[in-house]
Design a protein around this motif. Sequence first.
Motif, short mmCIF file in Angstrom:
data_model
loop_
_atom_site.label_atom_id
_atom_site.label_comp_id
_atom_site.label_asym_id
_atom_site.label_seq_id
_atom_site.Cartn_x
_atom_site.Cartn_y
_atom_site.Cartn_z
N PRO A 57 -10.37 5.11 -24.83
CA PRO A 57 -10.96 3.81 -25.17
C PRO A 57 -10.46 2.69 -24.26
O PRO A 57 -9.26 2.55 -24.02
N GLY A 58 -11.41 1.90 -23.73
CA GLY A 58 -11.07 0.77 -22.90
C GLY A 58 -10.66 1.10 -21.48
O GLY A 58 -10.33 0.20 -20.70
N GLU A 59 -10.69 2.38 -21.12
CA GLU A 59 -10.24 2.78 -19.79
C GLU A 59 -11.22 2.35 -18.71
O GLU A 59 -12.45 2.48 -18.90
N PRO A 60 -10.75 1.86 -17.58
CA PRO A 60 -11.66 1.52 -16.47
C PRO A 60 -12.39 2.77 -15.96
O PRO A 60 -11.96 3.90 -16.22
N PRO A 61 -13.46 2.58 -15.22
CA PRO A 61 -14.20 3.73 -14.69
C PRO A 61 -13.33 4.60 -13.80
O PRO A 61 -12.47 4.11 -13.06
N ARG A 62 -13.55 5.90 -13.90
CA ARG A 62 -12.78 6.84 -13.09
C ARG A 62 -13.54 7.14 -11.79
O ARG A 62 -14.03 8.24 -11.56
N VAL A 63 -13.64 6.13 -10.97
CA VAL A 63 -14.30 6.31 -9.69
C VAL A 63 -13.46 5.61 -8.63
O VAL A 63 -13.01 4.49 -8.82
N GLN A 64 -13.24 6.30 -7.55
CA GLN A 64 -12.49 5.72 -6.45
C GLN A 64 -13.22 4.49 -5.93
O GLN A 64 -14.43 4.54 -5.69
#
Length: 346
Positions: free
Chosen positions: A326-333
Amino acid sequence: MAAAAETVEVDGPDGVRAVRLSSPDRLVWPQVGITKRELADYVVAVGPALLRHIGDRPVTLQRFRGGIDGEMFYSKNPPKGVPSWVRAVPVTYPSGRSHDQLVIDEPAGAVWAVQMSTVTFHPWPVRTTDLDQPDELRIDLDPQPGRTFADVVRAAQLLRTLLDELGLTGWVKTSGNRGLHVFSRITPDREFLDVRHAVIGIGRELVRRDPDLLTMEWWKEQRGERIFVDFNQSNRDRTIASAYSPRPLPHAPVSTPLRWDELDDVDPTALTVRTVPARLAEVGDAWAGIDEAVGSLDAAADLWRADVEERGLGELNFPPDYPKMPGEPPRVQPSRKNEANWTDDA
């Protein structure tokens, strides 16, 4: 021809145990000629100090087939043939599954782990009496290319000052590589996510105090020539090499506890499997008082709360093997972010 198996007699709380050591002349660190028997002797020599820092904790064994240049793997489940006097406890992982994990409570158990080709011990930051609430805060100061060990020392000293302000006692050790680890005993009254948030609060405050030296950027391409405050080492199932653990680098370094007044002059490459026992015998365990220096995480938790409520800062990225949190930023470089496929809510 390989040497015959030997028996290592190891004293402990229940008397002397005989631990079988097969292939004692097998090279673990071929670059410096350190054998399996020499590693077992090292573990015996530092046994009481090592057990002060890994005992009564679930521990992951970092094992190598054929020495440090061979296949590496992490052993979490009790392996086949574990002695009856080595216990295990059930731990829960981020996926929600649970299984038993080893606990090393006496030097003979550490020697048995060496027999199983263990080089490094990775204990959890919890005690077996409460497996869900850490009693240890751990911060890994990881220098990026372009930074020196002297820079890491400066970062550690800044961290020590901040911990003092927060009512926590910092204990420093070499990582066994280029960085430093700073630990602090805490009252076990918060779960892993709360401890992670407190570490993020600490890290962000450190960066505010010296943004040219320190960074909290998860993506390596954004860190620059700074020292990364690794907040993800505070997650469940994330561990740091223990105090007095050897590390799998060619010169056989040891993650070694230090006094703060030693930092400016220490050469971390000189702290090895062959030198640390003599140091320990001469000056004792620099972390001997750690169990008596327990502090509250309240003030560190307030840093996180202020960042969220007053500065609009929130969650940071979790390790890639974690479920989306929850609330985690996108997992993209960042360099691979495609604006055409991006929305305000990611």
